[in-house]
Enzyme design. Structure first.
Site, PDB file in Angstrom:
ATOM      1  N   THR A  55       0.866  -1.179   0.000  1.00  0.00           N
ATOM      2  CA  THR A  55       0.000   0.000   0.000  1.00  0.00           C
ATOM      3  C   THR A  55       0.903   1.230   0.000  1.00  0.00           C
ATOM      4  OG1 THR A  55      -1.696  -1.196   1.186  1.00  0.00           O
ATOM      5  CG2 THR A  55      -1.844   1.177   1.332  1.00  0.00           C
TER       6      THR A  55
ATOM      7  N   GLU B 172      -3.778  -3.915  -1.959  1.00  0.00           N
ATOM      8  CA  GLU B 172      -3.629  -4.909  -0.881  1.00  0.00           C
ATOM      9  C   GLU B 172      -2.190  -5.410  -0.811  1.00  0.00           C
ATOM     10  OE1 GLU B 172      -3.969  -6.595   2.390  1.00  0.00           O
ATOM     11  OE2 GLU B 172      -3.524  -8.206   0.977  1.00  0.00           O
TER      12      GLU B 172
HETATM   13  N1  GLU Z   1      -5.451  -4.209   2.507  1.00  0.00           N
HETATM   14  C1  GLU Z   1      -4.916  -3.524   3.631  1.00  0.00           C
HETATM   15  C2  GLU Z   1      -5.966  -2.697   4.323  1.00  0.00           C
HETATM   16  O1  GLU Z   1      -6.865  -2.197   3.694  1.00  0.00           O
HETATM   17  C3  GLU Z   1      -3.783  -2.656   3.275  1.00  0.00           C
HETATM   18  C4  GLU Z   1      -2.690  -3.487   2.753  1.00  0.00           C
HETATM   19  C5  GLU Z   1      -1.349  -3.166   3.259  1.00  0.00           C
HETATM   20  O2  GLU Z   1      -1.064  -2.037   3.616  1.00  0.00           O
HETATM   21  O3  GLU Z   1      -0.543  -4.069   3.286  1.00  0.00           O
HETATM   22  O4  GLU Z   1      -5.920  -2.552   5.489  1.00  0.00           O
END
Ligand code: GLU
Length: 643
Positions: free
Chosen positions: A453, A473
């Protein structure tokens, strides 16, 4: 340090006991600090002249007055700054940063993903979040990750999953309906000045002409996720299947074509046109290891429905930390509520007071932080999800009376036993909550997942602020590049529960707040944050890092408020994180880590990098603007006017 901060230290019997045992004189250091009060405000400066909340010492760094852009890649930060130079506002600049990051940091965010864009507009006084989180398709089910479907009994466990996390995450089943493009278009239309076509122009040029990849991207091409699907390995590996080297000129004609189509036809081409068709067919695939059941369930109507539903704007979760007003991300993220809960517990202890064994990076400080994280994460794992689908006791979760007995479990002389770290029951503290009134809440330890992210922050000359956390993600998302269109699809649906938790028995209450459901958004940890002091904006920040995002935001906040660090020092300082299990840590003194172990914490075997924070700060006294960026990645600050 902050004068006049609320200090509830003496209410805490556990800590008083420790003070007596080590023979310290209990005093409130915040009242005793040697900083001077700046005329006309209660913002103070510390002994070394550092103004409060992230402002560097006067002689160490000059501030800016016409805007600051911070992003995890220098090309993206510079592209955003150019928008400000050309007269665009913070919203314009942030959208340009997002599209350019899609080109230069494709591992982390882009139009195949989703995110949360925090905005503060001084003109209206409004702080809010644009929610472009991915949604599950209509055909999604709570048991979609299990072999038992369609004959599940509700007794299934981890062993009944279709395959490993990675197998599922790199199959179409994990791909959510993307929202980033619609969120960006919504932001421009309502709060920006640029057209979508103009905002895409710098990214089109970069994708067409190429750029030399940095060390980080080169290293990340070694990931197995660049090798699972042919379109991704064709783009991010050499013809021989080898990872790319630093300095490789990455030219992305397919991505340039996609951006051009959007510039010409608007978001329709993405949600109902040829790009939608390409997305749907790209996610109809699954790794051989799990076969047919892992194929994605998104259809053309899901993309059309996302666009038709439009973008939701959400009000912040507002909480107080030692006199600072934190505006955090509400559901479908757990970010704002969990940060608020952690800080509420931390606030019991004078974390800035070295004389009482606290101070930056001491074992005692880290212990209090970890305990507060453990308690908040246990509540997160049961009570948080997408409130458009499940009723949650939001008010109860941040209610001081719900939190007080939980926080009082923390003592400085021992780690709370695992079986005493429970989610608690916030329903009684939420008069509006009408949901299931069952009694027994099961415990759940939340694993820390995710490392990727991106977060970027922008402020313009008029004080408009954007704090945007954006994601696909995992690093490389699903690893699926849309054939012929050159962008990666997310694996955001893996943020849902893999085994459904819902159970309507009153004796075994499980709300299943984060179970998969059609059109639902998976629970996020993303925590773009905007901070105010007496209604004046003072700072904005956020981080990637899966569930460690929450803890990175807490680390930064404590560094700024309790330890009086400048924003850059606050970002550079080592971080600590726990989601309830073992403790992740960066480069702290060995003595502090030993103290944690002595208190009963289990530390991971090795230190590991936590987060990547990009921030902007305003000195409320001078009005000068500052930025901070993270060299854990390629974080860059560009301030205007350029010195
Ligand atoms: N999918 C994660 C979330 O929405 C973020 C992914 C990440 O920062 O590794 O919390």
């Amino acid at each position: 340090m902050v004068r006049k901060s609320k200090n509830r230290f003496f209410k805490h019997s556990g800590f008083v006991a420790l003070v007596l045992s080590v023979g310290l004189v209990a005093c409130n250091s915040n009242d005793d600090d040697d900083g001077g009060t700046t005329a006309g405000t209660d913002i103070t400066t510390t002994g070394d002249g550092t103004a409060s909340f992230g402002v560097p010492a006067a002689d160490s760094e000059s501030g800016f007055s016409e805007g600051v852009v911070t992003a995890a890649h220098p090309i993206a930060a510079e592209a955003g700054a150019q928008v400000l130079r050309d007269g665009g506002n913070a919203i314009d600049a942030a959208v340009v940063v997002q599209f350019v990051l899609n080109v230069v940091e494709p591992t982390s965010s882009g139009i195949g993903g989703g995110g949360f864009m925090g905005i503060y507009q001084p003109e209206t006084g409004r702080t809010f979040f644009i929610d472009s989180r991915e949604k599950a398709p209509e055909a999604a089910t709570a048991t979609q990750y299990l072999n038992c479907e369609p004959n599940c009994t509700g007794e299934e466990t981890r062993d009944d999953r279709l395959g490993s996390f990675t197998d599922i995450a790199t199959s179409g089943l994990g791909v959510g309906v993307p929202g980033t493009l619609l969120g960006a278009a919504h932001a421009l239309e309502n709060y920006g000045t640029l057209s979508l076509a103009d905002a895409l122009a710098p990214a089109i040029t970069l994708a067409e002409e190429g750029f030399e990849i940095n060390e980080r991207l080169a290293t990340l091409t070694e990931s197995e996720r660049t090798s699972f699907w042919p379109e991704t390995s064709a783009k991010f590996r050499t013809a021989d299947g080898e990872p790319l080297s630093e300095g490789f000129l990455l030219v992305q004609p397919d991505l340039a074509k996609t951006f051009r189509l959007i510039a010409e036809q608007g978001t329709d081409v993405f949600y109902t046109g040829e790009i939608a068709e390409a997305i749907v067919s790209a996610q109809m695939r699954a790794r051989d290891t799990i076969g047919e059941k892992g194929v994605g369930r998104m259809s053309m109507s899901d993309l059309a429905a996302y666009q038709a539903a439009g973008i939701d704007e959400r009000d912040p979760i507002v909480s107080d930390y030692r006199g600072y007003t934190m505006n955090g991300m509400p559901p479908p993220s757990s970010g704002g509520m969990t940060v608020a809960q952690i800080l509420e517990c931390i606030e019991q202890f004078p974390l800035g007071d070295a004389e009482q064994g606290f101070g930056a990076g001491t074992g005692q400080t880290l212990h209090v932080m970890v305990e507060s994280m453990r308690l908040a994460f246990s509540s997160r794992s049961v009570w948080m999800g997408d409130t458009d689908f499940v009723e949650l006791p939001i008010e109860g979760l941040t209610n001081a009376d719900y939190l007080a007995p939980r926080c009082e479990q923390i003592t400085t002389d021992a780690r709370i036993e695992d079986d005493a770290v429970l989610p608690g029951d916030p329903r009684d503290f939420d008069p509006a909550f009408t949901g299931n009134n069952g009694a027994n809440i099961t415990n759940a330890v939340d694993g820390e997942v995710g490392i990727d992210t991106t977060h970027f922050s922008v402020i313009d000359a008029n004080g408009n602020v954007v704090s945007w956390t954006s994601t696909i993600e995992g690093t490389w998302g699903s690893g699926i590049t849309v054939p012929g269109y050159g962008f990666l699809l997310n694996n955001e649906l893996t943020d849902f529960n893999f085994e459904p938790q819902f159970n309507d028995s009153a004796e075994d209450f499980k709300p299943g707040a984060n179970d998969v459901a059609p059109f639902k958004r998976p629970r996020s940890s993303m925590a773009p944050t905007l901070v105010f002091k007496d209604d004046t904006f003072v700072g904005a920040y956020g981080s990637p890092g899966g569930s460690t995002i929450i803890n990175s935001v807490v680390n930064i906040t404590v560094n700024l408020v309790d330890h009086g660090m400048s924003i850059q020092d606050a970002i550079d300082a080592p971080r600590i994180s726990s989601g309830g299990g073992s403790v992740s840590y960066e480069d702290f003194d060995a003595g502090a880590l030993e103290a944690l172990t002595a208190l009963g914490h289990t530390l991971r075997d090795e230190p590991s990098e936590i987060g990547s924070v990009q921030a902007v700060i305003v000195d409320p006294v001078t009005g000068l603007q500052y930025g901070g960026a993270d060299d854990r990645r390629a974080g860059t600050v560009v301030g205007l006017p350029t010195p």
